[in-house]
Design a protein around this motif. Structure first.
Motif, PDB file in Angstrom:
ATOM      1  N   THR A 699       0.839  -1.203   0.000  1.00 37.74           N
ATOM      2  CA  THR A 699       0.000   0.000   0.000  1.00 37.74           C
ATOM      3  C   THR A 699       0.872   1.250   0.000  1.00 37.74           C
ATOM      4  OG1 THR A 699      -1.637  -1.194   1.310  1.00 37.74           O
ATOM      5  CG2 THR A 699      -1.880   1.197   1.174  1.00 37.74           C
ATOM      6  N   VAL A 703      -2.136   6.241   1.986  1.00 39.37           N
ATOM      7  CA  VAL A 703      -3.268   5.897   1.112  1.00 39.37           C
ATOM      8  C   VAL A 703      -4.224   5.002   1.878  1.00 39.37           C
ATOM      9  CG1 VAL A 703      -3.983   4.602  -0.945  1.00 39.37           C
ATOM     10  CG2 VAL A 703      -2.024   6.158  -1.059  1.00 39.37           C
ATOM     11  N   SER A 705      -6.861   2.149   2.668  1.00 41.88           N
ATOM     12  CA  SER A 705      -6.890   0.779   2.156  1.00 41.88           C
ATOM     13  C   SER A 705      -8.035   0.575   1.163  1.00 41.88           C
ATOM     14  CB  SER A 705      -7.023  -0.217   3.309  1.00 41.88           C
ATOM     15  OG  SER A 705      -8.261  -0.042   3.996  1.00 41.88           O
ATOM     16  N   TRP A 708      -6.874   1.968  -2.164  1.00 45.09           N
ATOM     17  CA  TRP A 708      -5.864   1.042  -2.707  1.00 45.09           C
ATOM     18  C   TRP A 708      -6.538  -0.200  -3.291  1.00 45.09           C
ATOM     19  CZ3 TRP A 708      -1.610  -0.053  -4.882  1.00 45.09           C
ATOM     20  CH2 TRP A 708      -0.884  -1.230  -4.666  1.00 45.09           C
ATOM     21  N   CYS A 750      -0.975   4.915  -6.580  1.00 40.13           N
ATOM     22  CA  CYS A 750      -1.685   3.632  -6.494  1.00 40.13           C
ATOM     23  C   CYS A 750      -1.607   2.872  -7.818  1.00 40.13           C
ATOM     24  CB  CYS A 750      -3.147   3.865  -6.113  1.00 40.13           C
ATOM     25  SG  CYS A 750      -3.392   4.427  -4.416  1.00 40.13           S
ATOM     26  N   GLY A 754       0.241  -0.535  -8.076  1.00 43.59           N
ATOM     27  CA  GLY A 754      -0.652  -1.635  -8.423  1.00 43.59           C
ATOM     28  C   GLY A 754      -0.181  -2.405  -9.640  1.00 43.59           C
TER      29      GLY A 754
END
Length: 769
Positions: A699, A703, A705, A708, A750, A754
């Protein structure tokens, strides 16, 4: 209630139908179909063969003939009662006769009677029809040869419906061969089918003509579906067809007829802004037959399972602020909520819990009662009613259902879905047509979800209002519409219009048709031009389709007039409509519910000797494999598909069948919240192939959760299930709206983190962020 399942004749008794040969000619948006049925009597007594079989609900049956030895008999259309009397008289006197009639309860079922076949005698019967081809979302033209006719439910147990004889294992004791000739103004790229095909053969270098056929040894256990792909399928077209040379000028068959294919053009602003308002009602068939497989292949999903998965997807895709309810129906009906509720996390969770528990356990297919109840409920102001109906369509009271939908067309749009082989095309297409919606069929290995999402897109589009059609033709030419007024338009969906052209046709004169309507606050006009003067003679396909369209409209008006007559109104209107239907049917050669094809072999001087024995020819139906009926009664088994079929399975296998692996896409969608976000939970990490700890560890700093997890879900959808975007696009839209509403946290961080975690390369712009 009586259900006719399996052969009604004695065990191992021969069936007189030996072979079915079908030739299809596809020209643009229409197809001409010729089916030849070969009969042979191998018994010691003369036979009468009865064959009840399906056709597409909008097919125009226009020719029927029989051949005995070298003698060919061309049948004539007559008023139905007279044709039946003539047939009975011929059989009672020992002569050979052939009768072909449309079922009065449902226009997609026909009954063929082949009478007085002498021992050892052969006969071939040929029937021809023309039909429109539906345009699919991927621009394919769909042709379907219906084969499956499952036993249908008669809610009134009237005893007047045709006796449907079905083989118990899906197979039939006769073979099928099918060949297709395709021609198109533009190149044909490919042809696909749910059945094995021989390679496509092009007939010219431009690839505008081709042939294809079923592979040898085809098992006749399913509807045959063909998808033809060629460029320009979504382009507006206009075809003018010259009339019959020997027909009277001024008559339908004597004058030219035009067929227009229209595609409305909506602005990007309209198609990109979907309405969040609406009352969404989902009516789900829970009759016993929904416990049957989608198709006969191994590993087929049960119809009710497909319906459950689809409801999950729909509930996750609904916009915040709308209202919804879910109804189940069988012999009775019920609803999840006493009345429609506002869509929220709480109501969505309540509905999902109930969706997971629905089974095919409600008996017969009684659809009239729940529809009547729904229409009796007051509409919600500012929330247009959108009705989604999921059914395998195995009912006989089709026309009664359609009349009910039409009477309530002003208060809703109806989107219908035929699930599995054998769904009634007349019912599914008819409900959508009368309810100003859209129809979809899910057969073979089709997935229901992408087709439902297409219909949801239509439902979320603003309704097109104030539709008007204006014909612009040269002086001296008049236009008589054969199609009913247009009452619905959707982006990218075709509307077909037929019209008769009468008058003097000068050289190279052009005409046009303008369609005007209001979409939201905009006034829109679409126009298509065409040559009024017809070209060379090309057959009568368009004339017959135009006649079929007008006949169906008149038949609906006749049913309404007959209902008024029962309530004490004048009989004159009904009788006038009845005569007009018969006259138009006989003149055009297109069958109707009031006429039948009859042919009698009068040339034989010697009558057939011996007692006449009746044989019912079976049609294929879907097997109910791996299904045990613990209680068999009219109340919990609407179609009695067979108890303890497929006995080679052990009891343990039947009670605990192997479960297919859970669809990761549905698993991810099931975890989304009503607002569009995801929580970081172990089940979500499992979709990504990670543990919750692995995902949490990556994460980005500061940010949340939830943000995220939601960005990761979007990345996974675009990175790994892009080919299924039709199914998850509304889920993604809700997620994007939720992300945009969040404050704090870097979306760019993110996305970058990601992509690294999931092993994909999706750009932030691709996500709509």
């Amino acid at each position: 209630m009586v259900n006719y399942c399996g052969l009604l004749t004695e065990k191992n008794e021969p069936v007189p139908l030996k072979q079915v040969e079908v030739a299809v000619r596809v020209q643009g948006h229409v197809a001409s179909v010729t089916s030849t049925l070969q009969y042979e009597n191998k018994e010691k007594n003369p036979l009468e063969a009865i064959f009840v079989f399906p056709l597409e609900g909008d097919a125009a049956l226009c020719h029927f003939s029989a051949k005995i030895g070298e003698t060919e008999l061309v049948a004539k259309l007559q008023e139905k009662q007279k044709a039946k009397e003539q047939y009975d008289d011929a059989l009672s006197s020992g002569r050979q006769a052939f009768l072909l009639e449309e079922c009065e309860e449902s226009e997609d079922v026909f009954r063929l009677s082949v009478g007085s076949l002498s021992p050892g005698e052969k006969a071939s019967v040929t029937l021809s029809y023309v039909t429109e081809l539906a345009v699919q979302a991927d621009e394919a033209l769909r042709f379907c040869l219906p084969a499956v006719l499952n036993p249908r439910y008669d809610p009134q147990d009237s005893g007047s419906v045709p006796q449907v004889t079905s083989s118990s294992d899906g197979s039939v004791p006769y073979t099928l061969s099918l060949s297709v000739h395709l021609s198109s103004p533009s190149p044909i790229s490919k042809v696909e089918s749910n059945c094995p095909l021989e390679p496509l053969k092009y007939l010219n270098t431009e690839k505008t003509q081709a042939t294809v056929s079923l592979s040898p040894g085809h098992v006749f256990d399913r509807d045959v579906e063909l998808l033809a792909y060629y460029s320009g399928a979504h382009q507006p077209t206009a075809i003018v067809e010259v009339g019959q040379p020997n027909a009277k000028s001024g008559s339908l068959m004597g004058d030219p007829v035009v067929m227009l294919s229209l595609y409305p053009e909506f602005s990007a602003a309209v198609t990109s802004s979907l309405d969040s308002r609406g009352e969404f009602l989902f009516l789900v068939d829970r009759s016993g037959s929904m416990g049957c497989p989608m198709h006969n292949s191994q590993g087929a999903q049960m119809r009710i399972e497909s319906a459950r998965d689809t409801l999950l997807l729909l509930l996750k895709s609904l916009p915040i602020g709308c209202f919804f309810n879910i109804y189940g129906f069988g012999s009775t009906h019920n609803s999840f909520f006493p009345k429609s509720v506002e869509y929220s996390q709480e109501t969505m969770d309540q509905a999902l819990e109930k969706v997971g528990a629905i089974q095919a356990d409600m008996g017969g297919t009684e659809i009239l009662s729940p529809l009547t109840h729904i229409y009796s409920q007051p509409c919600l102001p500012e929330h247009p009613r959108q009705l989604f109906i999921f059914t395998d369509g195995e009912v006989w009271n089709t026309k009664e259902v359609l009349d009910l939908v039409k009477r309530n067309a002003f208060c809703h749009r109806c989107f219908s879905f035929g699930i599995g082989e054998g769904a009634s095309t007349a019912l599914i297409k008819g409900m959508a047509k009368e309810g100003s919606g859209h129809a979809q069929f899910i057969t073979g290995t089709d997935r229901l979800q992408p087709k439902v999402m297409q219909s949801l897109r239509f439902a979320l589009q603003p309704a097109v209002k104030d539709i008007s059609v204006k014909w612009n033709v040269p002086k001296g030419v008049s236009v008589t519409p054969l199609s009913p007024p247009i009452n619905v338009l959707f982006q990218g969906q075709r509307s077909l219009l037929y019209a008769q052209l009468t008058g003097q046709f000068a050289e190279a004169t052009d005409g046009s048709l303008s369609v005007q309507y209001r979409l939201g606050e905009q006034s829109v006009q679409n126009q298509i031009s065409f040559s009024v003067k017809p070209g060379e003679e090309t057959g009568l396909t368009i004339h017959r389709l135009g006649a079929r369209t007008l006949i169906r409209t008149l038949e609906t008006e006749l049913r309404t007039a007959q209902q008024d007559e029962q309530e004490g109104q004048s009989k004159e209107e009904a009788e006038c409509l009845r005569k007009r239907v018969i006259e138009l049917s006989v003149q055009s050669g297109v069958s109707s519910v009031l006429t039948a094809f009859i042919a009698v072999h009068a040339g034989s001087a010697q009558s057939v000797q011996g007692s006449l024995v009746r044989r019912h020819v079976p049609t294929p139906r879907v097997m109910a494999s791996r299904r045990i009926m613990y209680q068999i009664s009219d109340e919990n088994c609407d179609d009695c598909y067979g108890d303890f079929e497929d006995a080679e399975f052990s009891l343990e296998e039947v009670l605990n069948p192997p479960q297919p692996p859970k669809d990761l896409l549905l698993q991810l969608i099931s975890l989304q919240k009503a607002t569009g976000s995801w929580d970081l939970v172990p089940e979500l990490a499992q979709v990504f192939g990670k543990t919750e700890e692995e995902v949490a560890k990556q994460t980005p700093p500061q940010v949340d959760s939830g943000l995220w997890a939601t960005v990761l879900a979007l990345l996974w959808l675009y990175g790994f299930r892009g080919e299924d975007e039709d199914e998850w696009q509304f889920v993604a839209m809700k997620a994007v709206s939720w992300i945009r509403a969040q404050k704090g946290g870097s979306v760019s961080q993110c996305v970058q983190a990601g992509n690294t975690l999931l092993g994909c390369q999706v750009q932030q712009g691709t996500l709509g962020l």
